[in-house]
Design an enzyme around this catalytic site. Sequence first.
Site, PDB file in Angstrom:
ATOM      1  N   ASP A 268       1.326  -1.334   0.058  1.00 57.90           N
ATOM      2  CA  ASP A 268       0.011   0.079  -0.110  1.00 57.90           C
ATOM      3  C   ASP A 268       0.855   1.293   0.417  1.00 57.90           C
ATOM      4  OD1 ASP A 268      -2.238   1.250   0.215  1.00 57.90           O
ATOM      5  OD2 ASP A 268      -2.392   1.721   2.109  1.00 57.90           O
TER       6      ASP A 268
ATOM      7  N   CYS B  59      -8.529  -2.694  -7.916  1.00 58.30           N
ATOM      8  CA  CYS B  59      -7.748  -2.194  -6.682  1.00 58.30           C
ATOM      9  C   CYS B  59      -9.112  -1.780  -5.470  1.00 58.30           C
ATOM     10  CB  CYS B  59      -7.115  -1.443  -7.012  1.00 58.30           C
ATOM     11  SG  CYS B  59      -7.093   0.294  -7.475  1.00 58.30           S
ATOM     12  N   SER B  60      -8.598  -0.805  -5.144  1.00 52.22           N
ATOM     13  CA  SER B  60     -10.024  -0.456  -3.909  1.00 52.22           C
ATOM     14  C   SER B  60     -10.580   0.711  -4.852  1.00 52.22           C
ATOM     15  CB  SER B  60      -8.898   0.335  -2.566  1.00 52.22           C
ATOM     16  OG  SER B  60      -9.680   0.699  -2.024  1.00 52.22           O
ATOM     17  N   ALA B  61      -9.634   1.991  -5.159  1.00 50.55           N
ATOM     18  CA  ALA B  61     -10.975   2.868  -5.747  1.00 50.55           C
ATOM     19  C   ALA B  61     -10.741   2.632  -6.754  1.00 50.55           C
ATOM     20  CB  ALA B  61     -10.144   3.554  -5.849  1.00 50.55           C
ATOM     21  N   GLY B  62     -10.364   1.826  -7.832  1.00 54.91           N
ATOM     22  CA  GLY B  62      -9.822   1.032  -8.942  1.00 54.91           C
ATOM     23  C   GLY B  62      -9.575   2.340 -10.367  1.00 54.91           C
ATOM     24  N   ILE B  63      -8.232   3.387  -9.595  1.00 54.88           N
ATOM     25  CA  ILE B  63      -7.837   4.593 -10.578  1.00 54.88           C
ATOM     26  C   ILE B  63      -6.538   4.153 -10.402  1.00 54.88           C
ATOM     27  CG2 ILE B  63      -9.427   5.702 -10.807  1.00 54.88           C
ATOM     28  CD1 ILE B  63      -8.161   7.591  -8.408  1.00 54.88           C
ATOM     29  N   GLY B  64      -5.662   4.030  -9.214  1.00 51.99           N
ATOM     30  CA  GLY B  64      -4.279   3.713  -9.289  1.00 51.99           C
ATOM     31  C   GLY B  64      -3.605   2.470  -9.910  1.00 51.99           C
ATOM     32  N   ARG B  65      -3.392   1.797  -8.936  1.00 54.05           N
ATOM     33  CA  ARG B  65      -3.343   0.185  -9.583  1.00 54.05           C
ATOM     34  C   ARG B  65      -3.422  -0.216 -10.386  1.00 54.05           C
ATOM     35  NH1 ARG B  65      -2.912  -2.154  -3.135  1.00 54.05           N
ATOM     36  NH2 ARG B  65      -2.345  -0.653  -2.333  1.00 54.05           N
TER      37      ARG B  65
ATOM     38  N   GLN C 228      -2.289   7.314 -10.897  1.00 56.14           N
ATOM     39  CA  GLN C 228      -3.230   8.483  -9.765  1.00 56.14           C
ATOM     40  C   GLN C 228      -1.873   9.078  -9.555  1.00 56.14           C
ATOM     41  OE1 GLN C 228      -4.811   5.860  -6.340  1.00 56.14           O
ATOM     42  NE2 GLN C 228      -5.798   7.682  -5.704  1.00 56.14           N
TER      43      GLN C 228
END
Length: 376
Positions: A272, A307-313, A351
């Site tokens: 993370d 991922c979690s937000a669906g934009i970074g990883r 991100q």
Amino acid sequence: EMDKIIIIIIMIIDLLDLDPVPQTPVFDMGTDTRTEGDAVTLTVTPVGLQERRGSNVSLTLDMCTPGCTEPYGYGAQLSPRDQSAQEYLRQGTHVLTPAMLHKRAMDDQALQAEFYETPMNFVDPKEYNYPGLVRKNRYKTILPNTHSRVILKSQDEDDFLTTYINANYLKGYGGQECSYIATQGPTVNTVGDFWRMVWQERSPIIVMITNLEEKNEKCAEYWPEDTVTHEGIEITVVTVTQEDDYSLRVFTLKFGDEERSLRQYWYTSWPDQKTPDKAPPLLELVKEVERAREEAPPSSGPIIVHCSAGIGRTGCFIATSILCKQLRTEGVVDILRTTCQLRLDRGGMIQTCEQYQFVHHVLSLFEKQLSHTAEE
């Protein structure tokens, strides 16, 4: 009236912006290490043109975006700031030959300047003014861009909530429509919606790039130990294989008389708030997922990545997949172009600046592997 006054003030500020834009903007370097997800934690210290190019600072300044649900066409007007962000994202390009790519991957300053100049294109939350929607979003400021959002088929098409999922279709290599779906990590409230989407879209593969918890919950465990039924879809685990950097679950999905196979790659070695130390595991996963896509039935739909937000990883994974194909096919890569294309369809993809640098490192490694194989 108030909106007009604000527009005029912004235009005057634009005209009076006498500060010469520094060649290498000064950035708040603390921004990249904050938790992924809530755009509130993503603000960068605005410098010169940057905030006018549609970074999320513009969300707080830009009060003149009409509350329309279809920002492209349908008579909707984009504010001057949103328009310049759209233009930038449509035109941004920086083609890199292998030699340029290797050099660029090491040039942190140039990559920072390029990253912060590129608009994020986050959605104005006013575009989603529907009661009850809060329960469907993991982060209140990370919302799906309206023109490319996945619309769930529903018995009651007029009930917006039953058609809504925080997910967007993304183009693949060569502009191929709906190659991927980028979505948030399902929450307890959206597990049923997630499986409806998997079935509706005929997705053969899910790529999950987050742990269930990293300081706080990042994703609900949306799959069963052995079998479970969501929204009439029976989900059964067939096999679980543990590789070095990911686990692979193969499921059977049953709905009515139809039965399908689904693979879930759960990549757990991405710490993370950091990009991985090692590019090789991510590159191996990208290759493995592409192989699996080629073996999937011809009727299969998009690969779902979250991922979690669906934009970074998620953005890093999808960009890397597209760019590996570009490098193999054309012998060059355009990382900026791909980032812009992804952000047009889902705001905030890739991100942080660290992630942007990391994508360059992964591609640099892939190019070395390609040329090494060619020499042999």
